[in-house]
Design a protein around this motif. Structure first.
Motif, PDB file in Angstrom:
ATOM      1  N   ALA A 163       0.829  -1.204   0.000  1.00 58.02           N
ATOM      2  CA  ALA A 163       0.000   0.000   0.000  1.00 58.02           C
ATOM      3  C   ALA A 163       0.864   1.255   0.000  1.00 58.02           C
ATOM      4  CB  ALA A 163      -0.920  -0.003   1.210  1.00 58.02           C
ATOM      5  N   THR A 164       0.354   2.335  -0.590  1.00 57.98           N
ATOM      6  CA  THR A 164       1.131   3.576  -0.693  1.00 57.98           C
ATOM      7  C   THR A 164       0.368   4.814  -0.238  1.00 57.98           C
ATOM      8  OG1 THR A 164       0.454   3.805  -3.022  1.00 57.98           O
ATOM      9  CG2 THR A 164       2.543   2.678  -2.590  1.00 57.98           C
ATOM     10  N   SER A 165      -0.866   4.637   0.246  1.00 60.41           N
ATOM     11  CA  SER A 165      -1.668   5.802   0.666  1.00 60.41           C
ATOM     12  C   SER A 165      -1.552   5.986   2.177  1.00 60.41           C
ATOM     13  CB  SER A 165      -3.119   5.644   0.225  1.00 60.41           C
ATOM     14  OG  SER A 165      -3.655   4.406   0.658  1.00 60.41           O
ATOM     15  N   TRP A 166      -0.368   6.396   2.612  1.00 59.91           N
ATOM     16  CA  TRP A 166      -0.119   6.587   4.042  1.00 59.91           C
ATOM     17  C   TRP A 166       1.089   7.503   4.221  1.00 59.91           C
ATOM     18  CZ3 TRP A 166       4.569   4.939   6.180  1.00 59.91           C
ATOM     19  CH2 TRP A 166       5.346   4.082   5.380  1.00 59.91           C
ATOM     20  N   ILE A 167       1.152   8.111   5.417  1.00 58.78           N
ATOM     21  CA  ILE A 167       2.290   8.935   5.798  1.00 58.78           C
ATOM     22  C   ILE A 167       2.583   8.732   7.281  1.00 58.78           C
ATOM     23  CG2 ILE A 167       1.947  10.735   4.043  1.00 58.78           C
ATOM     24  CD1 ILE A 167       0.595  12.445   6.234  1.00 58.78           C
ATOM     25  N   ASP A 168       3.765   9.152   7.691  1.00 57.70           N
ATOM     26  CA  ASP A 168       4.113   9.258   9.105  1.00 57.70           C
ATOM     27  C   ASP A 168       4.242  10.739   9.457  1.00 57.70           C
ATOM     28  OD1 ASP A 168       4.279   6.535   9.499  1.00 57.70           O
ATOM     29  OD2 ASP A 168       6.455   6.441   9.313  1.00 57.70           O
ATOM     30  N   ILE A 169       3.691  11.125  10.611  1.00 58.49           N
ATOM     31  CA  ILE A 169       3.873  12.497  11.083  1.00 58.49           C
ATOM     32  C   ILE A 169       4.525  12.466  12.464  1.00 58.49           C
ATOM     33  CG2 ILE A 169       1.941  13.458   9.760  1.00 58.49           C
ATOM     34  CD1 ILE A 169       0.324  13.414  12.399  1.00 58.49           C
ATOM     35  N   GLY A 170       5.399  13.433  12.704  1.00 58.85           N
ATOM     36  CA  GLY A 170       6.120  13.491  13.958  1.00 58.85           C
ATOM     37  C   GLY A 170       5.409  14.315  15.006  1.00 58.85           C
ATOM     38  N   MET A 208       1.188   7.019  12.213  1.00 61.10           N
ATOM     39  CA  MET A 208       0.979   6.639  10.823  1.00 61.10           C
ATOM     40  C   MET A 208      -0.473   6.962  10.485  1.00 61.10           C
ATOM     41  SD  MET A 208       1.262   2.808   9.196  1.00 61.10           S
ATOM     42  CE  MET A 208       0.958   2.490   7.443  1.00 61.10           C
ATOM     43  N   ILE A 209      -0.677   7.722   9.418  1.00 63.70           N
ATOM     44  CA  ILE A 209      -2.011   8.110   8.955  1.00 63.70           C
ATOM     45  C   ILE A 209      -2.255   7.402   7.631  1.00 63.70           C
ATOM     46  CG2 ILE A 209      -3.519  10.045   8.377  1.00 63.70           C
ATOM     47  CD1 ILE A 209      -2.414  10.153  11.259  1.00 63.70           C
ATOM     48  N   PHE A 210      -3.377   6.693   7.512  1.00 63.60           N
ATOM     49  CA  PHE A 210      -3.640   5.964   6.284  1.00 63.60           C
ATOM     50  C   PHE A 210      -5.142   5.878   6.019  1.00 63.60           C
ATOM     51  CE2 PHE A 210      -3.259   2.989   9.767  1.00 63.60           C
ATOM     52  CZ  PHE A 210      -4.188   1.981   9.559  1.00 63.60           C
ATOM     53  N   ASP A 211      -5.474   5.394   4.830  1.00 58.98           N
ATOM     54  CA  ASP A 211      -6.883   5.343   4.449  1.00 58.98           C
ATOM     55  C   ASP A 211      -7.344   3.901   4.276  1.00 58.98           C
ATOM     56  OD1 ASP A 211      -5.822   4.530   2.036  1.00 58.98           O
ATOM     57  OD2 ASP A 211      -6.657   6.178   0.854  1.00 58.98           O
ATOM     58  N   GLU A 212      -8.593   3.764   3.836  1.00 55.56           N
ATOM     59  CA  GLU A 212      -9.213   2.448   3.713  1.00 55.56           C
ATOM     60  C   GLU A 212      -8.476   1.563   2.711  1.00 55.56           C
ATOM     61  OE1 GLU A 212     -12.033  -0.732   4.089  1.00 55.56           O
ATOM     62  OE2 GLU A 212     -11.326   0.896   5.382  1.00 55.56           O
ATOM     63  N   LYS A 213      -7.939   2.147   1.663  1.00 58.23           N
ATOM     64  CA  LYS A 213      -7.227   1.358   0.670  1.00 58.23           C
ATOM     65  C   LYS A 213      -6.005   0.691   1.288  1.00 58.23           C
ATOM     66  CE  LYS A 213      -5.112   1.575  -3.900  1.00 58.23           C
ATOM     67  NZ  LYS A 213      -4.772   2.450  -5.063  1.00 58.23           N
ATOM     68  N   THR A 214      -5.243   1.423   2.061  1.00 53.82           N
ATOM     69  CA  THR A 214      -4.076   0.848   2.732  1.00 53.82           C
ATOM     70  C   THR A 214      -4.509  -0.192   3.758  1.00 53.82           C
ATOM     71  OG1 THR A 214      -2.527   2.664   2.383  1.00 53.82           O
ATOM     72  CG2 THR A 214      -2.254   1.388   4.401  1.00 53.82           C
TER      73      THR A 214
END
Length: 509
Positions: free
Chosen positions: A292-299, A338-344
Motif C-alpha cells: 500500500a502507498t496511501s499513508w504517511i508518518d507524522i512526527g 501513521m495516517i492511512f486510508d481504507e485502501k491501505t
C-alpha cells in the motif's frame, strides 16, 4: 562483587559454564563438548524454557556466507568505519565467516534441517568496496527431502530451532532454566574467574566453573537506564527481541575490569525499525515492504519528517543524510503517528508476522486486513481526517493541512520536501481514515567486552581476563553498519571460538 573466599560451598559445578541459552550460548556449549567429550558443560538460562532463546529465536533467521575472503575483508572494514577492528581479530573474523557454510550444512543435516536460499538479496550496501562477496541470503528450515527451493520468507525461528535440536539431543550438557547469573566469582587481584553467583527460585546459589565461564547474555536493549546512558534515548523506544536482555553481562564485565567497546555505535547496527505500539505486547515491527502507498508518518510537530515509504528494510532502516548513513529519525521526533486510508487498510497487513517476540513467543496472530486490531482499539478509525485528529490528540486543522499537502505531492508525482518516490505515493483519500502510533524499536545492541580472536574477554589494558570468554551479541564485532545475515553467523563462529578454547583450559580445582 563475589570473591573466591566469599564462597562457602558450591551448589553446582562444571568444567565449562555458559551463561545464556541463545544461539551463541548453545553453540558455545556444543563446541566445548565437541572439543573435549569428557568435559562437563553447563548452561544457565535466565528465562524459563518456554521463553528462552534470546534474540536468536525471534530474529529474521537470515544467514549470509561471503564467497571471497579478501573482498569480504574490504566490505566489513567499510561497514565498521569509523570503528576499525584490530587486525588480528578482523583476520580471524573473515576466515571464520568465509569458511562457515559447509559447517552449517552439516550441523543442519544432523538434526533433519536444511540450508535454503530465500529472497533475492545481496549486499545491503552495494556501493561499498568488496560488497560483491555477498551473493545471497539463506536460512534453515526442516528438511523436505527435496532440493531446497528459494523461499519467500524464512521459516520462523528456523536457525534457533536447528541448534535447539542439537542441544536437546545432547543430554550431557546440563541446562538450568529460570536461573539468572548475577555476578562472577573471581580473584580481586588477578581477576581470574572461578564461577558464578546465580539466583534460582529466589535463592542465591554458587556455581563452580573449573575451566572457564562463557558470557552469552545478549545486550542491554531491554534496560531503559542503560539505553539512555549509552544510546541517549529518552523517548518511547521499544524492543522486538528478548525482554531478558537487560545488560546483565555488561554489569558483570564492568565488575571484573573488562574493557567495553561498541556500546553506542549508531545505537545498534541493525537500525531502528519503526513499530506499531500495542498495549500488552510492547510493539510489533511495521511491515517493512508494504504494498500500500496511501499513508504517511507524522512526527511530534505534526509534520512528515522523511520519505517514509522508502525501501529502508534493505539497509536495516538506515538512510543517507549529509553523506552519512544514519538511523531513520523515528526515535528523535516522537510521538509519531501513521495516517492511512481504507485502501491501505485492506491492501496489506500493517506488521511483519514472521519475527519478533510478540509473534514468536507470545503467539499473537495479526489479522490480514487489520480489522481485528481496529476492533481492539489499537488502530483508531474516523470518517474524516479532522475527526481522526481528535482521537489521537492532534490539531485537526494542522493534520488536515498536512494530509492535503501530501495528497498534492502524490497527485503530482513529486515530493519536493523529502523526495518520496512517485511509485510509492498515492493520495490518502478513501474513507474511513486510520491512525496508529509508531515507535522506534530495537532488535539488539552490540556493546559488551572487548574480545580477542579466541573469544577471551580483555581488561582495560587489553590483557585476557583469565578463564572469561564471550560470544554473540554481547561484545559483538559489528561496530557501525550491518549486513543482513551476519548476527546469527557471528553467534555461531564466536560461540565455536569461545567453546573450543574454554574447553582447552586447565582446570583450577
Amino acid at each position: 562483587m563475589a570473591s573466591l573466599n566469599s564462597v562457602e560451598h558450591w551448589d553446582l559445578e562444571a568444567d565449562v559454564l555458559v551463561l545464556g541459552c541463545g544461539l551463541a550460548g548453545m553453540v558455545s556449549a556444543l563446541e566445548a563438548r565437541h572439543t573435549d567429550p569428557g568435559a562437563s558443560v553447563m548452561l544457565l538460562e535466565k528465562m524459563p524454557e518456554s521463553e528462552a532463546g534470546g534474540n536468536s529465536r525471534v530474529s529474521g533467521q537470515s544467514l549470509s556466507f561471503p564467497d571471497d575472503m579478501q573482498a569480504y575483508r574490504r566490505y566489513q572494514e567499510a561497514l565498521n568505519q569509523p570503528h576499525p577492528l584490530p587486525d588480528r581479530l578482523m583476520t580471524a573474523w573473515v576466515e571464520g565467516r568465509t569458511g562457515q557454510m559447509e559447517w552449517v550444512k552439516q550441523k543442519a543435516a544432523e538434526v533433519g534441517f536444511e540450508l535454503a536460499p530465500w529472497g533475492n538479496f545481496g549486499a545491503e550496501f552495494p556501493a561499498m568496496p568488496g560488497a560483491e562477496c555477498i551473493k545471497d541470503l539463506y536460512t534453515l528450515q526442516p528438511a523436505s527431502g527435496l532440493v531446497a527451493p528459494r523461499l519467500e520468507r524464512p521459516y520462523p525461528s528456523g536457525v534457533y530451532l536447528c541448534f535447539k535440536a542439537h542441544l536437546d539431543r545432547t543430554p550431557e550438557i546440563a541446562v538450568h532454566y529460570s536461573t539468572r547469573a548475577r555476578d562472577l566469582v573471581y580473584d580481586q587481584d588477578t581477576r581470574e574467574v572461578f564461577g558464578v553467583i546465580a539466583e534460582r527460585d529466589g535463592k542465591r546459589i554458587a556455581v563452580k566453573a573449573r575451566r572457564a565461564v562463557i558470557l552469552t547474555t545478549g545486550g542491554y536493549e531491554a534496560n531503559p537506564e542503560m539505553l539512555g546512558t549509552y544510546s541517549g534515548y529518552t523517548s518511547d523506544v521499544r524492543i522486538y527481541g528478548s525482554p531478558a536482555n537487560t545488560g546483565d553481562g555488561i554489569e558483570m564485565l564492568q565488575r571484573v575490569g573488562a574493557k567495553l567497546w561498541h556500546m553506542r555505535n549508531h545505537t545498534e547496527t541493525g537500525g531502528n525499525h519503526p513499530g506499531i505500539k500495542v498495549p500488552g505486547y510492547g510493539a510489533f515491527i511495521r511491515n517493512p515492504r508494504p504494498r500500500a502507498t496511501s499513508w504517511i508518518d507524522i512526527g511530534g510537530n505534526g509534520h512528515r519528517f522523511y520519505p517514509e515509504a522508502g525501501e529502508y528494510h534493505d539497509t536495516h532502516f538506515k538512510y543517507q543524510l549529509h553523506g552519512r548513513w544514519e538511523d531513520v529519525p523515528t526515535a528523535r521526533v516522537a510521538p509519531v503517528h501513521m495516517i492511512f486510508d481504507e485502501k491501505t487498510r485492506r491492501t496489506d497487513t500493517l506488521v511483519a508476522r514472521t519475527l519478533a517476540w510478540g509473534f514468536i513467543v507470545d503467539g499473537y496472530e495479526w489479522s490480514d486486513d487489520n480489522r481485528a486490531e481496529i476492533e481492539k482499539g489499537w488502530i483508531h478509525r474516523a470518517d474524516t481526517i479532522a475527526d481522526l485528529a481528535g482521537k489521537i490528540g492532534r490539531d485537526p486543522e494542522a493534520l488536515v493541512r498536512e494530509v492535503e499537502t501530501y495528497n498534492g505531492y502524490a497527485r503530482a508525482g513529486h515530493d519536493p520536501e523529502y523526495g518520496r518516490q512517485p511509485d510509492r505515493m498515492s493520495p490518502i483519500e478513501e474513507a474511513p481514515f486510520y491512525a496508529v502510533e509508531i515507535v522506534a524499536g530495537l532488535i539488539c545492541t552490540t556493546g559488551g567486552g572487548l574480545r580477542d580472536e579466541q573469544g577471551r574477554v580483555l581488561d582495560v589494558e587489553e590483557r585476557p581476563i583469565p578463564r572469561l570468554y564471550e560470544a554473540g551479541e554481547l561484545g559483538s564485532f559489528h561496530a557501525n553498519l550491518y549486513q543482513n545475515g551476519s548476527f546469527l553467523t557471528e553467534a555461531m563462529f564466536s560461540g565455536r571460538w569461545a567453546g573450543a578454547h574454554a574447553a582447552r583450559e586447565a582446570a583450577w580445582g
